[in-house]
Structure formats: structure tokens, C-alpha cells
Design a protein around this motif. Structure first.
Motif, PDB file in Angstrom:
ATOM      1  N   ARG A   1       0.641  -1.268  -0.117  1.00  0.00           N
ATOM      2  CA  ARG A   1      -0.086   0.211   0.120  1.00  0.00           C
ATOM      3  C   ARG A   1       0.927   1.434   0.063  1.00  0.00           C
ATOM      4  NH1 ARG A   1      -4.367  -2.049   4.380  1.00  0.00           N
ATOM      5  NH2 ARG A   1      -5.693  -3.416   2.932  1.00  0.00           N
ATOM      6  N   ALA A   2       1.816   1.143   0.974  1.00  0.00           N
ATOM      7  CA  ALA A   2       2.707   2.436   0.908  1.00  0.00           C
ATOM      8  C   ALA A   2       3.470   2.701  -0.303  1.00  0.00           C
ATOM      9  CB  ALA A   2       3.871   2.179   1.861  1.00  0.00           C
ATOM     10  N   CYS A   3       4.122   1.530  -1.203  1.00  0.00           N
ATOM     11  CA  CYS A   3       4.572   1.658  -2.296  1.00  0.00           C
ATOM     12  C   CYS A   3       3.605   2.436  -3.433  1.00  0.00           C
ATOM     13  CB  CYS A   3       4.995   0.553  -2.858  1.00  0.00           C
ATOM     14  SG  CYS A   3       6.578  -0.099  -1.755  1.00  0.00           S
ATOM     15  N   ALA A   4       2.407   1.872  -3.422  1.00  0.00           N
ATOM     16  CA  ALA A   4       1.312   2.150  -4.582  1.00  0.00           C
ATOM     17  C   ALA A   4       0.823   3.661  -4.088  1.00  0.00           C
ATOM     18  CB  ALA A   4       0.107   1.352  -4.059  1.00  0.00           C
ATOM     19  N   LYS A   5       0.848   3.890  -2.947  1.00  0.00           N
ATOM     20  CA  LYS A   5       0.534   5.552  -2.749  1.00  0.00           C
ATOM     21  C   LYS A   5       1.467   6.405  -2.945  1.00  0.00           C
ATOM     22  CE  LYS A   5      -1.645   8.073   0.877  1.00  0.00           C
ATOM     23  NZ  LYS A   5      -1.974   8.267   2.403  1.00  0.00           N
ATOM     24  N   HIS A   6       2.878   5.996  -2.577  1.00  0.00           N
ATOM     25  CA  HIS A   6       3.843   6.993  -2.345  1.00  0.00           C
ATOM     26  C   HIS A   6       5.005   6.820  -3.272  1.00  0.00           C
ATOM     27  CE1 HIS A   6       2.257   8.788   1.074  1.00  0.00           C
ATOM     28  NE2 HIS A   6       2.313   7.459   1.655  1.00  0.00           N
ATOM     29  N   GLY A   7       5.097   5.689  -4.006  1.00  0.00           N
ATOM     30  CA  GLY A   7       6.194   5.196  -5.092  1.00  0.00           C
ATOM     31  C   GLY A   7       7.268   4.441  -4.206  1.00  0.00           C
ATOM     32  N   THR A   8       7.918   3.436  -4.636  1.00  0.00           N
ATOM     33  CA  THR A   8       8.687   2.724  -4.309  1.00  0.00           C
ATOM     34  C   THR A   8      10.111   3.573  -3.642  1.00  0.00           C
ATOM     35  OG1 THR A   8       8.168   0.765  -5.780  1.00  0.00           O
ATOM     36  CG2 THR A   8      10.158   0.640  -4.736  1.00  0.00           C
ATOM     37  N   TRP A   9      10.381   4.599  -4.401  1.00  0.00           N
ATOM     38  CA  TRP A   9      11.472   5.339  -4.010  1.00  0.00           C
ATOM     39  C   TRP A   9      11.293   6.170  -2.996  1.00  0.00           C
ATOM     40  CZ3 TRP A   9      15.680   2.852  -5.669  1.00  0.00           C
ATOM     41  CH2 TRP A   9      15.406   2.180  -6.870  1.00  0.00           C
ATOM     42  N   ARG A  10       9.931   6.552  -2.718  1.00  0.00           N
ATOM     43  CA  ARG A  10       9.803   7.442  -1.640  1.00  0.00           C
ATOM     44  C   ARG A  10       9.415   6.710  -0.263  1.00  0.00           C
ATOM     45  NH1 ARG A  10       6.331  12.482  -4.450  1.00  0.00           N
ATOM     46  NH2 ARG A  10       8.258  13.425  -5.168  1.00  0.00           N
ATOM     47  N   VAL A  11       9.143   5.488  -0.556  1.00  0.00           N
ATOM     48  CA  VAL A  11       9.028   4.870   1.053  1.00  0.00           C
ATOM     49  C   VAL A  11      10.134   4.638   1.628  1.00  0.00           C
ATOM     50  CG1 VAL A  11       8.351   2.713   1.822  1.00  0.00           C
ATOM     51  CG2 VAL A  11       7.023   3.489  -0.073  1.00  0.00           C
ATOM     52  N   ARG A  12      10.289   4.720   3.012  1.00  0.00           N
ATOM     53  CA  ARG A  12      11.266   4.746   3.922  1.00  0.00           C
ATOM     54  C   ARG A  12      11.538   3.572   4.499  1.00  0.00           C
ATOM     55  NH1 ARG A  12      13.218  10.073   5.314  1.00  0.00           N
ATOM     56  NH2 ARG A  12      11.692  11.713   4.407  1.00  0.00           N
TER      57      ARG A  12
END
Length: 128
Positions: free
Chosen positions: A94-105
Motif C-alpha cells: 500500500r505504501a509503495c502504491a500510494k507514495h512510490g517505491t523510491w519514496r517509501v522509507r
């Protein structure tokens, strides 16, 4: 917190947080669960980024299948309730879908306190 669907019908989202008074053994087990979930998050994120660099994609379902194999290879993962680890992969997806793989921490031991969820209460072990 409530939201509405497109039809105007209210959609109620509920969740509960509990402050637990754990025994030392339970606290140690909770730390292990949190550490394993952090490791699954970071490994899953690293894997997603590596796939992206090669122009490919990996999602929750494939990572969940690979998690089954990882639990046989790494006994410390097998000690942790599987649904907590699966929920971590769902949250990552969900985090990758919402923010993009490169913005997830990344999750770090210093910045992120051990956290996990039991998505289905009936599956938790009562003696742990």
C-alpha cells in the motif's frame, strides 16, 4: 473516523490500539515480532527497488510466496506469527502504491519503535 462511498452511504473505519502490560517474556517476544516485521519490510522494499532498477515489478503476492520459503531458511522468521509478516507486506504494498517505491522509507531500529499488527485476532497465540 468515517468516510462516505460514492453512493453517499457512510463507511465507518474502525481500529483499536491497546496499551499492553506484558510480562518480560511477552515483551521479549513482542520485540522479536517487531524486529522480524522490520526486517521483512526492509527486505521487501529492497527487493522492490532492485526489481524497478531492472525494469521489472514484484508485488505482494509474489513476495508473500517467497516469504514462505524464507521462513524455512530462517528459523527466526518461523517463530513469528505469519499473519503479522503478511500484514507487513500488505502495508508495504500500500505504501509503495500510494507514495512510490523510491519514496517509501526504510524502517530503522532507532527511528521506528517495534510495531506490528494482528489483523485477525483469532489467529494469535494465547500462550506466547
Amino acid at each position: 473516523m468515517s468516510r462516505t462511498r460514492g453512493t453517499g452511504d457512510p463507511l465507518m473505519l474502525t481500529g483499536r490500539k491497546y496499551r499492553l502490560d506484558l510480562t518480560p517474556d511477552q515483551a521479549e517476544f513482542a520485540e522479536r515480532i517487531g524486529g522480524a516485521c522490520r526486517s521483512v519490510w526492509n527486505t521487501g522494499l529492497e527487493q522492490r527497488r532492485a526489481y524497478r532498477l531492472h525494469g521489472a515489478f514484484i508485488g505482494y503476492h509474489e513476495q508473500a510466496r517467497q516469504l514462505v520459503d524464507a521462513k524455512t531458511e530462517f528459523p527466526w522468521l518461523a517463530e513469528v506469527p505469519g499473519h503479522c509478516l503478511q500484514q507487513t507486506l500488505i502495508d508495504l504494498d500500500r505504501a509503495c502504491a500510494k507514495h512510490g517505491t523510491w519514496r517509501v522509507r526504510w524502517k530503522t531500529k532507532i527511528k521506528n519503535s517495534p510495531a506490528f499488527r494482528f489483523p485477525k485476532a483469532g489467529k494469535s497465540r494465547s500462550n506466547a
